[in-house]
Design an enzyme around this catalytic site. Structure first.
Site, PDB file in Angstrom:
ATOM      1  N   HIS A  93     109.650  25.288  26.878  1.00 17.08           N
ATOM      2  CA  HIS A  93     110.743  25.473  25.921  1.00 17.08           C
ATOM      3  C   HIS A  93     111.527  24.202  25.643  1.00 17.08           C
ATOM      4  O   HIS A  93     112.110  24.060  24.581  1.00 17.08           O
ATOM      5  CB  HIS A  93     111.679  26.588  26.388  1.00 17.08           C
ATOM      6  CG  HIS A  93     111.219  27.951  25.978  1.00 17.08           C
ATOM      7  ND1 HIS A  93     111.287  28.394  24.682  1.00 17.08           N
ATOM      8  CD2 HIS A  93     110.663  28.957  26.687  1.00 17.08           C
ATOM      9  CE1 HIS A  93     110.797  29.620  24.605  1.00 17.08           C
ATOM     10  NE2 HIS A  93     110.416  29.985  25.812  1.00 17.08           N
ATOM     11  N   GLU A 138     114.485  36.877  33.690  1.00 11.61           N
ATOM     12  CA  GLU A 138     114.453  37.188  32.258  1.00 11.61           C
ATOM     13  C   GLU A 138     113.156  37.924  31.928  1.00 11.61           C
ATOM     14  O   GLU A 138     113.163  38.982  31.289  1.00 11.61           O
ATOM     15  CB  GLU A 138     114.540  35.884  31.457  1.00 11.61           C
ATOM     16  CG  GLU A 138     114.453  36.073  29.952  1.00 11.61           C
ATOM     17  CD  GLU A 138     114.363  34.746  29.212  1.00 11.61           C
ATOM     18  OE1 GLU A 138     114.591  34.752  27.989  1.00 11.61           O
ATOM     19  OE2 GLU A 138     114.049  33.713  29.850  1.00 11.61           O
TER      20      GLU A 138
END
Length: 431
Positions: free
Chosen positions: A261, A327
């Protein structure tokens, strides 16, 4: 990559360190506050300055908003293959979201008493779409798509422009597909501040949703009070629970998926009952790393944010997962549902060998805007209900008030609130 083994003397201490991660550095908060306060005070003038400083674009209030002509031109640059993928994901996200639309309801718990709830869509929602290290096309669908399914009237998107001032074509096509009504080429803290506080050009929103970098996250914290927010999310993370039956290549691929990311603060965690797996997975990660275009970003995470935990059994693995509260949690064991039953907290759970986390990121249906840094213990992922206002409904008949007024009077006396206690009594005197 660090290996933590249940046989090690410091096993519990190492797990505690892992559980107590902090997400984004707090040092960004002060810088974000200066920018946010400046935009709130000076409006468009501050927005123009920060767009030039951070996104290297020269804007005027008249060019903040993306035009219909630009959207149409961008659509022509999107391949049919990509359009199909965007439409497919959008359809799945909307289908899932509509199944969760809250319905008005009422019931009568006691004679003469009616109680219930009423739900009304929020009028104006802002969606933040990251665009710095990668154009997150899917995030448009996982935010604006749910707002559209919830019948929000005005969906306002902000996203950082490229240096030529343009927005990525696929991002614009996704915004059009998802029903975004206004698009602004604004990013970072100043974009969030413009949504939250409004300017003479941009009407403020009632709620801001969507992920972002450390500065965007800090800005959303500051926005709370000027408008609502969905959650405060940090760097992306994934945890994989595996046993001896799990495919090594799939584990490595999924651990790498969240490491690319770009912040370098992401975490990838393996929890396994197979003591030989960490070494095998490390070798496979090194092999797959050679083929990745974002290798430099991934290597930061492999060095500082990748952990491989060897535990005694799958019950212990489920407990570790619940305490870490990832997450994304993948369970790739022989009986994943049984393991999932023992997990107390996770943003999203992906069951079985054939369910890569990236399917959830892109097109499965539930939103990929999820809690991070352990906040899944007290936050949930973005969902349909968050785009609605809820009002409770209370209605009493005169007979019901007569029957229960003594309780109003009692609480009025206990709390020293005479007018409260008298409100029912005054009505009954007229009866």
């Amino acid at each position: 990559m660090k290996v933590i083994n249940f046989r090690d003397a410091d096993f519990a201490a190492e797990l505690k360190k892992l559980y107590n991660r902090n997400g984004f550095p707090e040092a960004t908060a002060e810088a974000a506050a200066r920018i946010f306060t400046d935009v709130k005070k000076r409006g468009n003038a501050a927005v123009i300055e920060y767009a030039a400083k951070f996104d290297k674009v020269s804007l005027t209030p008249g060019t903040f908003r993306v035009t219909e002509a630009e959207i149409e031109e961008a659509e022509e640059d999107v391949s049919e293959e990509n359009k199909e993928a965007i439409r497919f994901a959008f359809a799945n996200i909307v289908d899932f979201a509509r199944r969760r639309i809250p319905q008005d309801w009422q019931y009568s718990p006691r004679e003469g008493v009616t109680l219930g709830e009423k739900f009304v869509p929020i009028d104006r929602v802002g969606v933040y779409i990251p665009g710095g290290t990668a154009p997150l096309v899917s995030t448009v669908l996982h935010t604006a798509g749910i707002a559209k399914a919830s019948e929000v009237k005005e969906i306002v998107a902000v996203t950082p422009p490229r240096q030529n001032g343009e927005i990525h074509p696929e991002t614009l096509f996704a915004m059009k597909t998802a029903g975004v009504t206004e698009i602004y080429r604004l990013g970072g803290v100043y974009g969030v501040a413009a949504l939250a506080c409004g300017t003479s050009t941009i009407k403020k929103v009632e709620k801001i949703v969507g992920p972002g970098n450390a500065y965007v996250t800090a800005a959303k914290r500051l926005a709370y009070g000027d408008c609502a927010i969905d959650m405060v999310a940090g760097p992306s993370e994934i945890m994989v629970i595996a046993d001896a039956s799990t495919d090594i290549a799939a584990v490595a691929a999924d651990l790498l998926s969240q490491a690319e990311h770009g912040s370098g603060l992401e975490q990838s965690v393996l929890v396994t009952t197979d003591p030989e797996m960490p070494e095998k997975v490390q070798k496979e990660i090194e092999r797959q790393l050679e083929t990745l275009s974002r290798r430099a970003m991934v290597e930061k995470v492999l060095k500082n944010g990748t952990f491989m935990i060897v535990c005694e059994n799958l019950e212990a693995a489920a407990e570790i997962a619940g305490n870490y509260a990832p997450e994304h949690l993948e369970i790739m064991t022989e009986n994943p549902a049984a393991v999932a039953a023992g997990v107390k907290a996770a943003g999203a759970i992906f069951l079985g060998q054939w369910t890569p986390e990236s399917m959830g990121d892109f097109c499965a249906g539930p939103s990929h805007v999820l809690p991070t840094a352990g906040s899944a213990k007290f936050f949930s992922g973005l969902r349909t209900e968050e785009f609605f206002r809820r009002s409770s409904i209370v209605e009493y008949s005169s007979e019901a008030l007569k029957r229960e007024n003594k309780y109003i009077e009692a609480f009025g006396r206990m709390e020293g609130l005479d007018a409260h206690g008298r409100a029912g009594t005054m009505r009954l005197k007229k009866d």
